[in-house]
Design an enzyme around this catalytic site. Structure first.
Site, PDB file in Angstrom:
ATOM      1  N   CYS A  48      -4.338  -1.770  -1.847  1.00 53.53           N
ATOM      2  CA  CYS A  48      -4.337  -0.315  -2.296  1.00 53.53           C
ATOM      3  C   CYS A  48      -5.316   0.025  -3.326  1.00 53.53           C
ATOM      4  CB  CYS A  48      -3.073   0.297  -2.383  1.00 53.53           C
ATOM      5  SG  CYS A  48      -3.149   2.232  -2.940  1.00 53.53           S
TER       6      CYS A  48
ATOM      7  N   ASP B  93       0.825  -1.313  -0.018  1.00 58.77           N
ATOM      8  CA  ASP B  93       0.080  -0.087  -0.080  1.00 58.77           C
ATOM      9  C   ASP B  93       1.002   1.235  -0.047  1.00 58.77           C
ATOM     10  OD1 ASP B  93      -2.331   1.410   0.247  1.00 58.77           O
ATOM     11  OD2 ASP B  93      -1.959   1.682   2.277  1.00 58.77           O
ATOM     12  N   SER B  94       0.404   2.422  -0.100  1.00 57.33           N
ATOM     13  CA  SER B  94       1.215   3.466  -0.066  1.00 57.33           C
ATOM     14  C   SER B  94       1.419   3.827   1.161  1.00 57.33           C
ATOM     15  CB  SER B  94       0.040   4.818  -0.519  1.00 57.33           C
ATOM     16  OG  SER B  94      -1.012   4.630   0.155  1.00 57.33           O
TER      17      SER B  94
ATOM     18  N   CYS C 193     -11.092   3.010   0.212  1.00 62.06           N
ATOM     19  CA  CYS C 193      -9.516   3.020   0.360  1.00 62.06           C
ATOM     20  C   CYS C 193      -9.368   2.495   1.629  1.00 62.06           C
ATOM     21  CB  CYS C 193      -9.270   4.777   0.870  1.00 62.06           C
ATOM     22  SG  CYS C 193      -7.807   5.209   1.082  1.00 62.06           S
TER      23      CYS C 193
ATOM     24  N   GLU D  50      -2.352   8.414   8.451  1.00 64.36           N
ATOM     25  CA  GLU D  50      -0.933   8.120   8.495  1.00 64.36           C
ATOM     26  C   GLU D  50      -0.244   8.549   9.948  1.00 64.36           C
ATOM     27  OE1 GLU D  50       1.422   6.581   6.511  1.00 64.36           O
ATOM     28  OE2 GLU D  50      -0.200   5.906   5.303  1.00 64.36           O
TER      29      GLU D  50
ATOM     30  N   HIS E  74      -7.096   2.828   3.730  1.00 64.89           N
ATOM     31  CA  HIS E  74      -6.734   3.531   5.050  1.00 64.89           C
ATOM     32  C   HIS E  74      -8.092   3.595   5.847  1.00 64.89           C
ATOM     33  CE1 HIS E  74      -2.872   4.821   3.172  1.00 64.89           C
ATOM     34  NE2 HIS E  74      -2.773   5.315   4.388  1.00 64.89           N
TER      35      HIS E  74
HETATM   36  N1  DGL Z   1      -5.002   3.178   0.802  1.00 65.37           N
HETATM   37  C1  DGL Z   1      -4.878   3.578  -0.421  1.00 65.37           C
HETATM   38  C2  DGL Z   1      -6.141   3.320  -1.164  1.00 65.37           C
HETATM   39  O1  DGL Z   1      -6.565   2.210  -0.962  1.00 65.37           O
HETATM   40  C3  DGL Z   1      -4.205   4.902  -0.961  1.00 65.37           C
HETATM   41  C4  DGL Z   1      -4.391   6.158  -0.120  1.00 65.37           C
HETATM   42  C5  DGL Z   1      -3.352   7.405  -0.792  1.00 65.37           C
HETATM   43  O2  DGL Z   1      -2.413   7.125  -0.558  1.00 65.37           O
HETATM   44  O3  DGL Z   1      -4.118   8.514  -1.131  1.00 65.37           O
HETATM   45  O4  DGL Z   1      -6.710   4.074  -2.199  1.00 65.37           O
END
Ligand code: DGL
Length: 279
Positions: free
Chosen positions: A75, A12-13, A186, A154, A188
Site C-alpha cells: 500500500c 493493504d487497506s 496506488c 473495492e 488498487h
Molecule cells: N492501495 C492503497 C495505496 O496503494 C491505498 C488506497 C486507499 O485505501 O486509499 O495507496
C-alpha cells in the site's frame, strides 16, 4: 519450525495489495503468504499520518502473531506514512514497502512528461517528495488523486461508467499535455489498467510496480537467508477486517482464487480474529 517456512505478511487497506500478492505468488510460489486487507478502514487515502501509523502498527502486531518472517506493505499510502516508523520500531524485521515508480517512468518517457495516479496521503508524504526530487529533475510530473476510484475498485466496479469517468477526468488532461507514461501509485489501480487502456488507446505506457516489489522481496529474503527451501506450493491465507464474504468475491474476481477469508476486527488498537459465520 525454521523461520524460513514462516509466512510473508502482505498488507493493504483493502483489495489493492492483491495486485502485489499475485506477483509475489508468481515469483515465489513456494512461499506461504498471509494477506490482510483492512477493509473496515478503507480508504486509507485521506487519513492523517498518525492514524495510518497506528493502524500499520496494529496490523504489524497481528501479522507477527501469525509468525510472519517479513512484511510487505502493499500500500503506497501506508508505506508513505509508516514504513520508516515501523522499521525503527522493529529493527530485526525485514519490511518491503511501496514507493511511486517515478524512477522507471523518468527513464522510459520520451516526451519528458509522466503522470502519477495516487492517493492524497501518498502525494502529501515526504517519500513521494523525495522520489520526485531524486529522479524527476529532467521530467515534468503531473499528478491526480482519482477521487472515488479506490471505493469503486473495492466494490468490483472496474469498468462501469463512473469508474471510466473518474479515470477520464484524471488522464485525459494528462494525455493532452503530452504525458506518455503513467505510474500506478496506488496498488488498487493496476486492476483498472484495461479501462485505462481504453482511454489512452495504449498510447501511454502504464507502469505497475508490483513485479518490481516482488523482486525486491526476493532480494530481501535472500539477504536475510529467509527464502523458503520447500518446493511444494505455499499456502495462501486471507484476512479482512471488513466483510469476509464480500472479500471472497473480490479475491475471486480480481486474482481468480477461491478461498474463505478469515474475519478479524479492530478492538481498540488491535486486530482480533472472530469466528467464521456460515451463510
Ligand atoms: N492501495 C492503497 C495505496 O496503494 C491505498 C488506497 C486507499 O485505501 O486509499 O495507496
Amino acid at each position: 519450525m525454521s523461520a524460513k517456512k514462516n509466512p510473508v505478511g502482505v498488507y493493504d487497506s483493502g483489495v489493492g495489495g492483491l495486485s502485489v500478492l499475485r506477483e509475489i505468488n508468481r515469483l515465489l510460489p513456494n512461499e506461504n503468504l498471509i494477506y490482510f486487507g483492512d477493509q473496515a478502514k478503507v480508504p486509507y487515502g485521506g487519513r492523517p499520518i498518525d492514524e495510518l501509523r497506528s493502524l500499520a502498527e496494529g496490523v504489524t502486531r497481528f501479522l507477527l502473531k501469525q509468525n510472519c518472517k517479513s512484511i510487505v506493505i502493499a500500500c503506497n499510502t501506508a508505506s508513505a506514512a509508516a514504513l520508516k516508523y515501523l522499521r525503527a520500531l522493529y529493527p530485526g524485521l525485514p519490511f518491503v514497502g511501496m514507493e511511486p515508480a517515478v524512477k522507471p517512468a523518468a527513464e522510459l518517457t520520451r516526451s519528458g512528461k509522466v503522470g502519477v495516479l495516487a492517493t492524497p496521503s501518498t502525494f502529501a508524504g515526504t517519500l513521494y517528495a523525495s522520489v520526485v526530487e531524486r529522479f524527476a529533475h529532467d521530467v515534468e510530473v503531473f499528478q491526480h488523486t482519482c477521487p472515488g476510484l479506490v471505493s469503486q475498485i473495492e466494490r468490483g466496479y472496474l469498468d462501469t461508467p463512473k469508474t471510466r469517468q473518474i479515470l477520464e477526468t484524471a488522464i485525459q488532461p494528462m494525455l493532452e499535455s503530452g504525458v506518455d507514461t503513467l505510474v500506478m501509485g496506488c496498488t488498487h489501480y493496476p486492476f483498472v489498467i484495461p479501462t485505462i487502456e481504453k482511454i489512452t488507446h495504449r498510447l501511454a505506457r502504464v507502469i505497475d510496480p508490483a513485479p518490481a516489489v516482488a523482486r525486491q522481496l526476493k532480494r530481501v529474503l535472500e539477504q536475510a537467508d529467509l527464502l523458503n527451501p520447500e518446493v511444494k506450493a505455499g499456502n495462501l491465507t486471507f484476512y479482512t477486517s471488513g466483510d469476509s464474504h464480500k472479500f471472497a468475491q473480490r479475491i475471486a474476481q480480481l486474482i481468480r482464487i477461491d478461498v474463505i477469508p478469515n474475519q478479524v476486527r479492530w478492538v481498540e488498537q488491535d486486530l482480533k480474529q472472530i469466528e467464521r459465520t456460515l451463510r
